[in-house]
Every structure is written in structure tokens, then in C-alpha cells.
Scaffold this motif. Sequence first.
Motif, PDB file in Angstrom:
ATOM      1  N   GLY A  56      18.504   0.950   8.333  1.00 50.29           N
ATOM      2  CA  GLY A  56      19.491   0.611   7.324  1.00 50.29           C
ATOM      3  C   GLY A  56      19.097   1.158   5.966  1.00 50.29           C
ATOM      4  O   GLY A  56      18.132   1.918   5.831  1.00 50.29           O
ATOM      5  N   PRO A  57      19.829   0.753   4.947  1.00 52.04           N
ATOM      6  CA  PRO A  57      19.543   1.252   3.602  1.00 52.04           C
ATOM      7  C   PRO A  57      18.263   0.653   3.027  1.00 52.04           C
ATOM      8  O   PRO A  57      17.857  -0.447   3.381  1.00 52.04           O
ATOM      9  CB  PRO A  57      20.763   0.790   2.799  1.00 52.04           C
ATOM     10  N   GLU A 111      13.326  -2.840  -0.670  1.00 54.85           N
ATOM     11  CA  GLU A 111      13.941  -3.799   0.258  1.00 54.85           C
ATOM     12  C   GLU A 111      14.535  -3.002   1.410  1.00 54.85           C
ATOM     13  O   GLU A 111      15.438  -2.189   1.216  1.00 54.85           O
ATOM     14  CB  GLU A 111      15.027  -4.586  -0.462  1.00 54.85           C
ATOM     15  N   LEU A 112      14.025  -3.231   2.625  1.00 56.34           N
ATOM     16  CA  LEU A 112      14.567  -2.599   3.825  1.00 56.34           C
ATOM     17  C   LEU A 112      15.563  -3.563   4.447  1.00 56.34           C
ATOM     18  O   LEU A 112      15.277  -4.749   4.590  1.00 56.34           O
ATOM     19  CB  LEU A 112      13.469  -2.343   4.854  1.00 56.34           C
ATOM     20  N   ASN A 113      16.710  -3.056   4.796  1.00 55.28           N
ATOM     21  CA  ASN A 113      17.714  -3.839   5.517  1.00 55.28           C
ATOM     22  C   ASN A 113      18.068  -3.053   6.762  1.00 55.28           C
ATOM     23  O   ASN A 113      18.416  -1.877   6.672  1.00 55.28           O
ATOM     24  CB  ASN A 113      18.962  -4.052   4.655  1.00 55.28           C
ATOM     25  N   ALA A 163       6.707 -10.208   5.022  1.00 58.66           N
ATOM     26  CA  ALA A 163       7.250 -10.658   6.304  1.00 58.66           C
ATOM     27  C   ALA A 163       8.678 -10.160   6.496  1.00 58.66           C
ATOM     28  O   ALA A 163       9.398  -9.911   5.528  1.00 58.66           O
ATOM     29  CB  ALA A 163       7.217 -12.184   6.383  1.00 58.66           C
ATOM     30  N   THR A 164       9.067 -10.030   7.751  1.00 56.98           N
ATOM     31  CA  THR A 164      10.453  -9.690   8.063  1.00 56.98           C
ATOM     32  C   THR A 164      11.250 -10.984   8.192  1.00 56.98           C
ATOM     33  O   THR A 164      10.710 -12.015   8.586  1.00 56.98           O
ATOM     34  CB  THR A 164      10.564  -8.900   9.389  1.00 56.98           C
ATOM     35  N   TRP A 224      24.651  -9.027  20.697  1.00 60.00           N
ATOM     36  CA  TRP A 224      24.475  -9.711  19.410  1.00 60.00           C
ATOM     37  C   TRP A 224      23.821  -8.768  18.420  1.00 60.00           C
ATOM     38  O   TRP A 224      22.990  -7.940  18.780  1.00 60.00           O
ATOM     39  CB  TRP A 224      23.573 -10.935  19.559  1.00 60.00           C
ATOM     40  N   ASN A 225      24.188  -8.916  17.173  1.00 59.19           N
ATOM     41  CA  ASN A 225      23.599  -8.156  16.086  1.00 59.19           C
ATOM     42  C   ASN A 225      22.750  -9.100  15.245  1.00 59.19           C
ATOM     43  O   ASN A 225      23.208 -10.186  14.896  1.00 59.19           O
ATOM     44  CB  ASN A 225      24.712  -7.538  15.233  1.00 59.19           C
ATOM     45  N   ILE A 226      21.542  -8.684  14.935  1.00 58.06           N
ATOM     46  CA  ILE A 226      20.647  -9.465  14.079  1.00 58.06           C
ATOM     47  C   ILE A 226      20.421  -8.640  12.819  1.00 58.06           C
ATOM     48  O   ILE A 226      19.933  -7.512  12.896  1.00 58.06           O
ATOM     49  CB  ILE A 226      19.300  -9.738  14.775  1.00 58.06           C
ATOM     50  N   GLU A 227      20.801  -9.199  11.670  1.00 59.24           N
ATOM     51  CA  GLU A 227      20.567  -8.516  10.402  1.00 59.24           C
ATOM     52  C   GLU A 227      19.196  -8.935   9.877  1.00 59.24           C
ATOM     53  O   GLU A 227      18.916 -10.131   9.763  1.00 59.24           O
ATOM     54  CB  GLU A 227      21.665  -8.841   9.407  1.00 59.24           C
TER      55      GLU A 227
END
Length: 161
Positions: A66-67, A83-85, A134-135, A151-154
Motif C-alpha cells: 500500500g501507500p 507510515e506503511l498501510n 508493531a503492526t 476477507w480483507n485486513i487493513e
Amino acid sequence: MSSRMVTFYDNLVAHLVADATLPELTDEQVLFVTGEADEDQIKAIDEHVQARVMRTKGIGVVIFEGPVTNEDSVSLDDMILAELNFEVRLFVHPRKWGQAYDPTKRKARAILEALVQSINGAQIAPAERECQDATFADEFYPVPDPEFWSWNIEVSRRMTL
């Protein structure tokens, strides 16, 4: 993508595969996807899902890069705090994991919960700042799919680059 991010994503896959609460996952069941979504990427994801979910164990995970943002303009010892998303998507084949098919297998919801718990709070290298690195599983929700339970986990995580 920086080498620290590559290391993180490699370690994330290793963390998920090594987690004793996720005995269903192997390296072959996890795919990491980078870059913009285009036809080649969509084809690669589809091939992974078909090969790993439809034809084999009936379970698969795709991690979507992700961005990366740095809204706070914070730096630590000449390193940027980013910040990693990203997203982690779980695919489960209903006929291979449904209780009617094989009552000895765990329910798909139990696998999802184990995956979320494995990700949330995990300190995956590089993690010099301990719990600050931590994630976090910010949210998870079902993804409509005609063939699978999905399922999607953000997920988010701060790290120095």
C-alpha cells in the motif's frame, strides 16, 4: 521500494508462515504483490488464487503493498519515520474448508481470527523502536467473491526508512 520495506515484507511472510496458530499456511500459500494494479498483476493474483486455493489446500493469502506516507515530517537520527498501510487478503475455498466437506478442519472464521491476531501487535523486523514499530490490524471485513470466502485486513505500521 526501500530495502527496509522489502525486508519487512519478507519478514512478514516468514512470520505468518512460522506462526503456530496458522498451521494451514505455507510459503506457497502467500503471495506479496507490489506496484500499481494492471492486467499482469491481476493475472498473477488470479493464477495464485487458482493454483493455491482452488487446486491445492483451499487457502491462500495475498499481501498488497500500500501507500507509504510521512505526514508528520518526523525524522529520527537522519531517518524518515514512515507510515506503511497495506492489505492482507485471506481466501478460503468453501468446499475444501467447509465443515460439511471435512469436519476435522478449522472453520474459516477461526483461521481469519488467527491471522488477524498474528498480525496485530507483531514486532516484525526491522523494528528498532520495539512496540512503536508493531503492526496493527486496523480493521477487517468480508470481500464479496462468488467462488471463495474472502476477507480483507487493513494493516498499518510505522517504520524508519
